[in-house]
Design an enzyme around this catalytic site. Structure first.
Site, PDB file in Angstrom:
ATOM      1  N   GLU A   1       7.012 -20.508   8.960  1.00  0.00           N
ATOM      2  CA  GLU A   1       5.876 -19.667   9.354  1.00  0.00           C
ATOM      3  C   GLU A   1       4.889 -20.442  10.229  1.00  0.00           C
ATOM      4  O   GLU A   1       4.343 -19.892  11.197  1.00  0.00           O
ATOM      5  CB  GLU A   1       5.184 -19.114   8.116  1.00  0.00           C
ATOM      6  CG  GLU A   1       6.052 -18.189   7.275  1.00  0.00           C
ATOM      7  CD  GLU A   1       6.672 -17.059   8.084  1.00  0.00           C
ATOM      8  OE1 GLU A   1       6.063 -16.619   9.098  1.00  0.00           O
ATOM      9  OE2 GLU A   1       7.774 -16.628   7.739  1.00  0.00           O
TER      10      GLU A   1
ATOM     11  N   HIS B   1      16.668 -11.300  13.373  1.00  0.00           N
ATOM     12  CA  HIS B   1      17.180 -12.158  12.305  1.00  0.00           C
ATOM     13  C   HIS B   1      18.705 -12.204  12.305  1.00  0.00           C
ATOM     14  O   HIS B   1      19.294 -13.207  11.893  1.00  0.00           O
ATOM     15  CB  HIS B   1      16.684 -11.667  10.942  1.00  0.00           C
ATOM     16  CG  HIS B   1      15.213 -11.827  10.727  1.00  0.00           C
ATOM     17  ND1 HIS B   1      14.315 -10.840  11.047  1.00  0.00           N
ATOM     18  CD2 HIS B   1      14.490 -12.866  10.227  1.00  0.00           C
ATOM     19  CE1 HIS B   1      13.090 -11.260  10.751  1.00  0.00           C
ATOM     20  NE2 HIS B   1      13.167 -12.478  10.252  1.00  0.00           N
TER      21      HIS B   1
END
Length: 443
Positions: free
Chosen positions: A167, A268
């Site tokens: 992140e 993803h």
């Protein structure tokens, strides 16, 4: 103004891919030379496990950071609970976040000479205990946010330290190439975040590229789930295979590239292709990943040859250009996943039109990349007024989808799909999602 409305202006980047959310969540449901010199003496962080709880904490001089506690609410940032120099609190998630951000900042400073995510020493704000049973982590442009998981499929998202590094890397990407979060540039965004996450994990374990396991999110799944991790950079598509969460659908070669409107164009799913390229490049270059191929990938990211809409081929060309004596090895790594390095601004955003039968509600994106889809017959469901309130407004222009953010797509027959990032859901849209998913589950 509700807390949802108050936070609507802050975009998010999330961690779980949509196909996992479909199966898991059900209806309830990321430097200056002086600073580098200052931190060189702090090298050698001892770690005997890849989870944040197994990392030994040491004081880091700069940049500053604060861990907040949302108290299971969705109001950000929450109450400040730990800062540099503070002792451990005894709250596992708080302390994992503190240790993890120190380790991440240290790696970027020492190995890449980058001072925080903006390169200028910005204070890093983190929030833990976000939501109730929240299966995700995200970067919202301001905040690194971590849920506690549902305790059934997922553990807390602070547990694997590479989730935090992932992140934080999204924040670095935003301040450098600013890769668009859709299609190929979005898959690159996800992949580069995984690159630095894996580099941190290997750095903490004292491993070189050949010794690393290349797993992302190891320890995130509960022990009852048949999974090694969330992703495997060395072997995309093999990280998990479980009756409840399904099989890992990532691909690792352009021959298998997935064209889809879900998951922001498969960010993803298709990130496995550049992930595999990095793994191969890191092995070929040798040494510690962050000092070898990781440095090359970073130099490409900040070198000005990667536009926001970069395709795999454009990014590959930038890495070859930044590789110096390792250019042939990097070119070969990309070739093994079917990508021919090619300079130029060509962008690959993905395309397609979602089905328009009945009322279709789809949630995609998130760190795990799972999708949840539900359809109801409008004639039988009695949802007309709620649909009119939730779906009639035009899609806002200029809305930015951040990495790992949940995205909701509403499709009604005869209308264009309305796609809304999680943090911009109106109260009506949130109620509609809850009702449609509930009815679908009960059907």
């Amino acid at each position: 103004m509700t807390s949802r409305d108050a936070h609507a202006a802050a975009p998010r980047c999330t961690f779980i891919p949509p196909w996992l959310a479909e199966r898991v969540d059900g209806p309830e449901a990321v430097a200056r030379d002086e600073a580098v010199r200052r931190l060189r003496s702090l090298r050698g962080l001892e770690a005997r496990a890849v989870t944040a709880e197994g990392v030994s904490a040491r004081e880091v001089a700069a940049p500053d950071w604060t861990v907040h506690d949302a108290g299971s609410s969705t109001s950000l940032p929450g109450a400040p609970v730990r800062r540099p120099g503070d002792p451990a609190t005894g709250d596992v998630a708080v302390d994992e976040a503190a240790v993890g951000i120190e380790a991440t900042l240290r790696m970027f400073l020492e190995d890449l000479a980058r001072d925080s995510h903006d390169g200028a020493g910005a204070m890093v704000s983190l929030t833990v205990h976000y939501g109730s049973g929240y299966n995700n982590a995200f970067w919202d442009g301001t905040q690194l946010v971590f849920g506690d998981g549902d305790g059934r499929v997922f553990e807390r998202f602070t547990k694997p330290v590479d989730v935090l590094a992932h992140e934080f890397a999204h924040a670095v990407i935003e301040h450098t190439a600013d890769l668009i979060y859709r299609g190929q540039p979005g898959a690159l965004n996800e992949s580069v975040a995984d690159v630095f996450a894996s580099c941190l994990k290997q750095r903490l374990l004292g491993q070189d590229a050949a010794e690393g396991d290349w797993l992302i999110g190891e320890g995130l799944f509960r022990p009852t789930v048949r999974a090694r991790a969330l992703r495997d950079m060395a072997a995309p598509g093999t990280a998990y295979d479980d009756p409840e969460v399904g099989a890992d659908p990532q691909v690792g070669h352009m021959d298998d590239y997935v064209e889809t409107t879900a998951d922001n164009g498969g960010v993803h799913l298709n990130s496995g292709i550049p992930n595999k390229a990095f793994h191969l490049a890191a092995l070929a270059v040798g040494g510690r990943a962050i000092e070898g191929a990781g440095r090359i990938w970073y130099d490409a990211l900040v070198g000005g040859d990667v536009p926001p809409g970069a395709s795999f081929a454009t990014f590959a060309a930038a890495t070859v250009g930044a590789a110096g004596e390792h250019a042939d090895a990097v070119r070969e790594a990309w070739g093994q996943v079917g990508v021919e390095p090619r300079s130029g601004p060509r962008s690959e955003h993905g395309s397609g039109t979602a089905p328009r039968r009945r009322l279709r509600v789809e949630r995609s994106g998130g760190f795990a990349g799972l999708s949840e889809v539900a359809e109801v017959d409008l004639d039988d469901a009695g949802l007309g007024p709620l649909v009119a309130q939730a779906v009639a407004p035009p899609v806002p222009t200029g809305v930015r989808v951040r990495p790992d953010m949940f995205v909701y797509t509403f499709t009604v027959e005869g209308r264009e799909p309305v796609q809304v990032p999680e943090h911009l859901l109106t109260d009506s849209q949130a109620r509609l999602v809850q009702e449609v998913l509930r009815r679908s589950t009960e059907a």
